[in-house]
Design a protein around this motif. Structure first.
Motif, short mmCIF file in Angstrom:
data_model
loop_
_atom_site.label_atom_id
_atom_site.label_comp_id
_atom_site.label_asym_id
_atom_site.label_seq_id
_atom_site.Cartn_x
_atom_site.Cartn_y
_atom_site.Cartn_z
N ASN A 158 0.84 -1.19 0.00
CA ASN A 158 0.00 0.00 0.00
C ASN A 158 0.88 1.24 0.00
OD1 ASN A 158 -2.44 -1.54 0.36
ND2 ASN A 158 -1.82 -1.81 2.49
N TYR A 159 0.46 2.26 -0.79
CA TYR A 159 1.17 3.53 -0.81
C TYR A 159 0.69 4.39 0.35
CZ TYR A 159 3.38 7.77 -2.45
OH TYR A 159 4.18 8.89 -2.53
N THR A 160 1.62 5.01 1.08
CA THR A 160 1.25 5.78 2.28
C THR A 160 1.55 7.27 2.17
OG1 THR A 160 3.40 5.37 3.30
CG2 THR A 160 1.64 3.78 3.76
N TRP A 197 6.13 3.09 0.55
CA TRP A 197 5.27 1.92 0.44
C TRP A 197 5.30 1.10 1.72
CZ3 TRP A 197 2.47 1.50 -3.99
CH2 TRP A 197 2.86 2.33 -5.05
N SER A 217 9.53 1.98 -6.52
CA SER A 217 8.63 2.83 -7.29
C SER A 217 7.61 1.94 -7.99
CB SER A 217 9.44 3.64 -8.31
OG SER A 217 10.14 2.77 -9.18
N PRO A 218 6.52 2.54 -8.51
CA PRO A 218 5.49 1.74 -9.17
C PRO A 218 6.07 0.92 -10.32
CG PRO A 218 4.68 3.94 -8.75
CD PRO A 218 6.14 3.95 -8.41
N ILE A 234 5.32 -3.83 -7.27
CA ILE A 234 4.79 -2.62 -6.64
C ILE A 234 3.73 -2.02 -7.59
CG2 ILE A 234 5.36 -0.34 -5.74
CD1 ILE A 234 6.62 -2.68 -4.15
#
Length: 151
Positions: free
Chosen positions: A48-50, A54, A127-128, A150
Motif C-alpha cells: 500500500n502507498y502511504t 510503500w 517505485s510503481p 509494486i
C-alpha cells in the motif's frame, strides 16, 4: 560349496542393492541429513502507498517442526537494514533486521510489516512497477522467497 565366481557375483549383487537403496533415500526421497524441520511459508502479502513510501505487509507461517529465526530480509538479493513490526497474538514487537532475528514457533503465523522509507544500507528505489523479490533468510541458512510487483 560355492565357487569363487559365485561368491563374487553375490558380493556384487549385495553391493549394487546397497548403492541403489542409498541413492533412493538421498535423491528420490530427499537428503534426510539436510532436513532442518523448518518450513517458512509467506501465506499472503499486500503493498500500500502511504504518501511517503510503500507499506509492505507479509503473513508468514512456520509449517515445520522447529523454531525458525528470520535473520535477514533481502530485497532483490541485497542485504538491507530494515525496521520491521511483527504482530503475534495481537501484540506488536519491533525488530531490526539483520541483528535481531524474528523467531517463529512451529505452527505459528505472524504478520510482518515494514515501510520502504525505513530501509537503510542498500540502494533500492521502490517505485510503481518495480519487480521486488523478498527473501526471508533464516539463521539456519535456509532461504524463502516471495516475488511482488509494486502497484
Amino acid at each position: 560349496m560355492l565357487s569363487d565366481g559365485e561368491v563374487i557375483g553375490i558380493a556384487v549383487l549385495i553391493a549394487v542393492t546397497m548403492v541403489v537403496s542409498i541413492a533412493y533415500v538421498f535423491w528420490i526421497q530427499g537428503n534426510p541429513f539436510m532436513d532442518t524441520g523448518i518450513d517458512i511459508v509467506v501465506i499472503a502479502h499486500s503493498v500500500n502507498y502511504t504518501g511517503d513510501g510503500w507499506r509492505i505487509w507479509l503473513l508468514i507461517g512456520n509449517h515445520g517442526s522447529r523454531t525458525a529465526d528470520i535473520e535477514y530480509l533481502l530485497l532483490n538479493n541485497r542485504v538491507c537494514n530494515i525496521d520491521v513490526n511483527v504482530t503475534r497474538n495481537r501484540v506488536i514487537e519491533h525488530y531490526t533486521l539483520p541483528g535481531q532475528p524474528v523467531p517463529i514457533e512451529p505452527g505459528e503465523s505472524i504478520e510482518m510489516v515494514f515501510h520502504t522509507a525505513n530501509i537503510k544500507g542498500c540502494d533500492i528505489t521502490v517505485s510503481p512497477g518495480l519487480h521486488l523479490r523478498l527473501t526471508l533468510r533464516t539463521s539456519q541458512g535456509r532461504d524463502y522467497y516471495r516475488e511482488i510487483i509494486i502497484p
